[in-house]
Design a protein around this motif. Structure first.
Motif, PDB file in Angstrom:
ATOM      1  N   UNK A  58       0.814  -1.226   0.000  1.00 18.83           N
ATOM      2  CA  UNK A  58       0.000   0.000   0.000  1.00 18.83           C
ATOM      3  C   UNK A  58       0.843   1.269   0.000  1.00 18.83           C
ATOM      4  N   UNK A  59       2.132   1.157   0.267  1.00 15.06           N
ATOM      5  CA  UNK A  59       3.014   2.325   0.345  1.00 15.06           C
ATOM      6  C   UNK A  59       3.492   2.694  -1.057  1.00 15.06           C
ATOM      7  N   UNK A  60       3.099   3.859  -1.576  1.00 15.55           N
ATOM      8  CA  UNK A  60       3.481   4.234  -2.951  1.00 15.55           C
ATOM      9  C   UNK A  60       4.976   4.455  -3.125  1.00 15.55           C
ATOM     10  N   UNK A  61       5.696   4.623  -2.033  1.00 17.20           N
ATOM     11  CA  UNK A  61       7.140   4.858  -2.126  1.00 17.20           C
ATOM     12  C   UNK A  61       7.949   3.560  -2.119  1.00 17.20           C
ATOM     13  N   UNK A  62       7.281   2.436  -1.974  1.00 14.02           N
ATOM     14  CA  UNK A  62       7.981   1.160  -1.900  1.00 14.02           C
ATOM     15  C   UNK A  62       7.804   0.355  -3.193  1.00 14.02           C
ATOM     16  N   UNK A  63       8.882  -0.258  -3.610  1.00 13.79           N
ATOM     17  CA  UNK A  63       8.879  -1.171  -4.755  1.00 13.79           C
ATOM     18  C   UNK A  63       8.936  -2.573  -4.172  1.00 13.79           C
ATOM     19  N   UNK A  64       7.805  -3.288  -4.233  1.00 16.15           N
ATOM     20  CA  UNK A  64       7.672  -4.540  -3.495  1.00 16.15           C
ATOM     21  C   UNK A  64       7.800  -5.736  -4.446  1.00 16.15           C
ATOM     22  N   UNK A  65       8.819  -6.539  -4.175  1.00 19.08           N
ATOM     23  CA  UNK A  65       9.133  -7.707  -4.998  1.00 19.08           C
ATOM     24  C   UNK A  65       8.874  -8.963  -4.179  1.00 19.08           C
ATOM     25  N   UNK A  66       8.300  -9.987  -4.810  1.00 19.80           N
ATOM     26  CA  UNK A  66       8.092 -11.255  -4.121  1.00 19.80           C
ATOM     27  C   UNK A  66       8.866 -12.345  -4.852  1.00 19.80           C
ATOM     28  N   UNK A  67       9.423 -13.274  -4.094  1.00 21.67           N
ATOM     29  CA  UNK A  67      10.121 -14.423  -4.672  1.00 21.67           C
ATOM     30  C   UNK A  67       9.581 -15.694  -4.019  1.00 21.67           C
ATOM     31  N   UNK A  68       9.519 -16.784  -4.782  1.00 21.29           N
ATOM     32  CA  UNK A  68       8.948 -18.028  -4.251  1.00 21.29           C
ATOM     33  C   UNK A  68       9.970 -19.150  -4.314  1.00 21.29           C
ATOM     34  N   UNK A  69      10.083 -19.897  -3.241  1.00 25.84           N
ATOM     35  CA  UNK A  69      11.025 -21.006  -3.142  1.00 25.84           C
ATOM     36  C   UNK A  69      10.654 -22.132  -4.100  1.00 25.84           C
ATOM     37  N   UNK A  70      11.632 -22.980  -4.460  1.00 30.14           N
ATOM     38  CA  UNK A  70      11.362 -24.066  -5.417  1.00 30.14           C
ATOM     39  C   UNK A  70      10.199 -24.972  -5.036  1.00 30.14           C
ATOM     40  N   UNK A  71      10.050 -25.283  -3.747  1.00 27.87           N
ATOM     41  CA  UNK A  71       9.037 -26.269  -3.352  1.00 27.87           C
ATOM     42  C   UNK A  71       7.621 -25.716  -3.328  1.00 27.87           C
ATOM     43  N   UNK A  72       7.456 -24.407  -3.292  1.00 31.82           N
ATOM     44  CA  UNK A  72       6.119 -23.824  -3.096  1.00 31.82           C
ATOM     45  C   UNK A  72       5.168 -24.204  -4.222  1.00 31.82           C
ATOM     46  N   UNK A  73       5.680 -24.280  -5.440  1.00 32.01           N
ATOM     47  CA  UNK A  73       4.819 -24.622  -6.591  1.00 32.01           C
ATOM     48  C   UNK A  73       4.195 -26.003  -6.449  1.00 32.01           C
ATOM     49  N   UNK A  74       4.820 -26.863  -5.644  1.00 29.91           N
ATOM     50  CA  UNK A  74       4.316 -28.230  -5.474  1.00 29.91           C
ATOM     51  C   UNK A  74       3.457 -28.393  -4.237  1.00 29.91           C
ATOM     52  N   UNK A  75       3.231 -27.304  -3.484  1.00 25.54           N
ATOM     53  CA  UNK A  75       2.494 -27.445  -2.225  1.00 25.54           C
ATOM     54  C   UNK A  75       1.352 -26.453  -2.038  1.00 25.54           C
TER      55      UNK A  75
END
Length: 580
Positions: free
Chosen positions: A221-238
Motif C-alpha cells: 500500500x506504500x506508494x514509495x515502496x517497490x515490493x518484490x516477491x520471490x517463491x522457493x522451489x518447493x512452493x509450486x508443489x504445495x
C-alpha cells in the motif's frame, strides 16, 4: 507373515499379527478418529478419542485403538452408542479448558478438534469450573505458542524429539500440566532451531507461525515502496493444497498469477537464487578440493540446519559452505544488480519471500546478510501465510490462468527446481561440478541421492578423483552424520548435504497443514518431491551454470565465476551459539 482373524463392525478381516486396532481398521477402510496419534512418532493413547469397544471372549470393554493390539477372534465396535457418547464427553472435557475463539483462529476450518466437535455435535461443554489462562510466547522470530488452545496431545513434543532438539515438553502435573520449555524459559532462550515441525503437526491453533502478512499489506500500500516477491522451489508443489488441490500438484503458473493479483510490483523465482547458490557452492567445493580446504564441505541453504550446527556442533562450523541460501542470494541480487539496472534505491525495495520454512523468518535477521547495506530480504512468509493473503482477497486460485515469472530473475534450470527435495541440492551441485571438472555436457541423474530415506550415500568421479557424497534430512539424521564427522569422518565423505526438515523443503514447517490421517497414510514428502523431479525432467536447461541469466550476471556484475565481488555479496559467516 503371521495373520490373525478379527471382526470390526461386523466385517471380517485377516490382518498382520501385532497390528493395533487402529491399523487393522484402516486396512479395511474404517477410520477411527484420533487427536494425539502420529504414526511411528506419537503412539501414546493420551487423548482417548480413539476409544473403541473390543471383545476378546470376556465381553466388550473400552480400549484405545491406537495402542491396543488385535488378537485372534477379536470383535471390535468403533462407533457404538456407548463409544460415541464417550468421545463426546471427552471432547467436552477438552473444550472445558480450551480457548474457543474459533472465528479468529488461523486454524479455523482446518482444525482437527473443530472437525471432531462438528461431527459429534459438541458446541459447548457441560463441565464448568476453573479455566487456566496462559500468556502467549512470542519470543522467537518464527512462531507463536498459545497454550490456551493446547489440548496436551503432545504431538509437538514428539515432533521436537524426532528432530533431536527436544526443547519443549510437559511441565507440572495433573490439571496444571502445560507444554513449555524447561525451567520456565521462553522458547527464544532455548536451542530451538526454528524448524517449525511442531506447527505442522499441531491439531489446533496452539502453535502457529508468526504472521507477517500485515507487514506485506502495508508495504504494497506504500506508494514509495517497490515490493518484490520471490517463491522457493518447493512452493509450486504445495500451495495448491491450501485450495483443495491434490497433494503433489504443480501450480507454478497459477501461483504466479495469484501473487501478481496481490499487488506485487514483480514476481520472481527463488529458483534463480538456487541456480546462483549452486554455481557458488560448486565453485567453493572445487576450490576446497584443489587447494586443500576443509572437507567434507556441508551445504548451508537450510537455515534450521545451520542453526542446529551452530548450537550443537560449533567446533565443526568450518565444514559449512559459506554460501548464503537461495532466499538471501536472490535478495542480495535484487537489491544490488537489479536495483542498479532499474534505477532503484535499495532502501525503497521491499523483498518478500514465500518459503516452506519457518526458519527463514529467523534467517532474514541474521548478521552478514546485507549485500546492499540493508537486509537482503525484508519479510519471509510461509506457504500458509501466502495462501491466506490470496484467500483474503477472494482469489479463485484454481480458476486462474497460468502466468510466467517476471524476467530476468524469474528464469531458472531444472537443477534449481529440485532444490526443494532432499538430495536435490547435492544432485544440482554435482551436475555443475561434473560439467566443470569432467567436461560433461549432459545433466547427471544422481538417482542414489533421491528418495525420502533419511541418510543416503553415493560416490561420483570429479576431476578424476572419487568423491563420496552423503545426504541427510531431518535434524536427528544430521546428528548421526555430524557425530561421525566429529569422530574423524570414517566414512570418507567429501561433500554432505543436510536439510533440517525430514524429506527436505517439501516437508518444511511452513508448508500447508494436512490432517494427521493424511500424514499417516500419504507420503507427503515423496508425492510433493515427485512434482519437482517431473518438472526438472522436462526443462530445456538442467544445469545451473547453463542459465543465461546466471551467465549475464557474472559477466556484467561479478567479473566471472569465483570473483571477489560475488564472494562479498553472496557469502556469509556463522556464529557459535550457547545452548543454555
Amino acid at each position: 507373515m503371521d495373520m490373525v482373524n478379527v471382526k470390526i463392525n461386523g466385517i471380517a478381516a485377516s490382518v498382520p499379527k501385532g497390528s493395533t486396532i487402529l491399523e487393522a481398521a484402516r486396512q479395511i477402510g474404517i477410520e477411527i478418529p484420533t487427536l494425539c496419534y502420529m504414526k511411528h512418532i506419537n503412539e501414546i493413547g493420551a487423548c482417548r478419542i480413539c476409544i473403541v469397544e473390543a471383545n476378546e471372549g470376556r465381553g466388550f470393554r473400552q480400549v484405545t485403538a491406537c495402542v491396543y493390539p488385535v488378537s485372534e477372534g477379536m470383535e471390535v465396535l468403533t462407533n457404538s452408542d456407548t463409544i460415541q457418547a464417550a468421545r463426546k464427553t471427552t471432547l467436552e472435557l477438552i473444550l472445558s479448558t480450551h480457548d474457543k475463539k474459533c472465528l479468529s483462529c488461523k486454524r479455523s476450518t482446518n482444525c482437527e478438534l473443530q472437525k471432531l466437535c462438528n461431527e459429534y455435535g459438541v458446541d459447548q461443554t457441560s463441565f464448568a469450573g476453573s479455566k487456566p489462562e496462559y500468556e502467549l510466547d512470542t519470543s522467537t522470530a518464527h512462531l507463536v505458542r498459545d497454550n490456551n488452545k493446547c489440548i496436551l496431545c503432545r504431538r509437538c513434543v514428539a515432533a521436537c524429539k524426532q528432530q533431536y532438539v527436544s526443547v519443549i515438553g510437559p511441565n507440572d502435573r495433573g490439571f496444571d500440566t502445560q507444554i513449555g520449555q524447561p525451567f520456565g524459559l521462553s522458547l527464544n532462550e532455548t536451542p530451538c532451531i526454528s524448524c517449525g515441525q511442531c506447527t505442522a503437526v499441531c491439531p489446533t491453533g496452539a502453535l502457529t507461525e508468526k504472521d507477517d502478512t500485515d507487514k506485506v499489506w502495508a508495504a504494497i500500500a506504500d506508494p514509495d515502496k517497490y515490493v518484490v516477491v520471490q517463491t522457493a522451489p518447493s512452493i509450486r508443489a504445495t500451495i495448491g493444497e491450501c485450495f483443495g488441490m491434490p497433494v503433489g500438484t504443480n501450480v507454478e503458473g497459477k501461483m504466479v498469477a495469484a501473487l501478481r493479483r496481490l499487488g506485487f510490483d514483480k514476481v520472481f523465482d527463488t529458483d534463480f537464487g538456487a541456480d546462483l547458490t549452486i554455481v557458488e557452492e560448486a565453485n567453493e567445493l572445487v576450490e576446497r578440493i584443489k587447494n586443500g580446504g576443509t572437507l567434507p564441505m556441508i551445504t548451508s541453504c537450510s537455515p534450521g540446519w545451520v542453526k542446529f550446527c551452530e548450537f550443537y556442533y560449533p567446533e565443526l562450523i568450518a565444514h559449512l559452505s559459506s554460501c548464503k541460501s537461495p532466499q538471501q542470494m536472490s535478495g542480495a541480487v535484487i537489491k544490488t544488480y537489479y536495483a542498479e539496472k532499474m534505477g532503484l534505491d535499495p532502501k525503497n525495495i521491499v523483498v518478500v519471500s514465500i518459503m516452506p520454512c519457518t526458519a527463514k523468518k529467523f534467517e532474514i535477521g541474521r548478521p552478514d546478510q546485507n549485500a546492499a547495506g540493508v537486509p537482503d530480504v525484508d519479510i519471509a512468509l510461509t506457504t500458509r501465510e501466502a495462501a491466506r493473503m490470496m484467500q483474503r482477497l477472494g482469489i479463485s486460485f484454481e480458476n486462474l490462468p497460468d502466468e510466467e515469472f517476471d524476467s530476468p530473475l524469474g528464469e531458472d534450470t531444472g537443477a534449481a527446481v529440485i532444490f526443494g527435495a532432499t538430495g536435490g541440492v547435492m544432485e544440482a551441485a554435482v551436475r555443475t561440478a561434473n560439467a566443470w571438472l569432467n567436461g560433461a555436457t549432459e545433466a547427471i541423474e544422481l538417482e542414489a541421492v533421491r528418495g525420502t530415506d533419511s541418510i543416503k550415500e553415493a560416490t561420483v568421479e570429479v576431476g578424476g578423483t572419487p568423491l563420496k557424497l552423503c545426504v541427510a534430512s531431518g535434524a536427528a539424521s544430521a546428528k548421526i552424520v555430524m557425530d561421525k564427522l566429529a569422530a574423524g569422518n570414517p566414512e570418507g565423505w567429501g561433500f554432505i548435504e543436510i536439510m533440517c526438515c525430514p524429506g527436505g523443503c517439501v516437508n518444511g514447517g511452513g508448508q500447508p497443514i494436512q490432517p494427521q490421517y493424511v500424514r499417516d497414510t500419504i507420503d507427503l514428502k515423496a508425492v510433493r518431491a515427485k512434482a519437482l523431479y517431473d518438472q526438472d525432467k522436462d526443462m530445456p536447461l538442467r544445469m545451473s551454470h547453463e542459465s543465461p541469466v546466471i551467465k549475464t550476471l557474472y559477466s556484467e556484475w561479478y567479473d566471472g565465476f569465483g570473483g571477489h565481488k560475488a564472494h562479498e555479496a553472496l557469502h556469509t559467516s556463522y556464529v557459535v551459539r550457547k545452548r543454555y
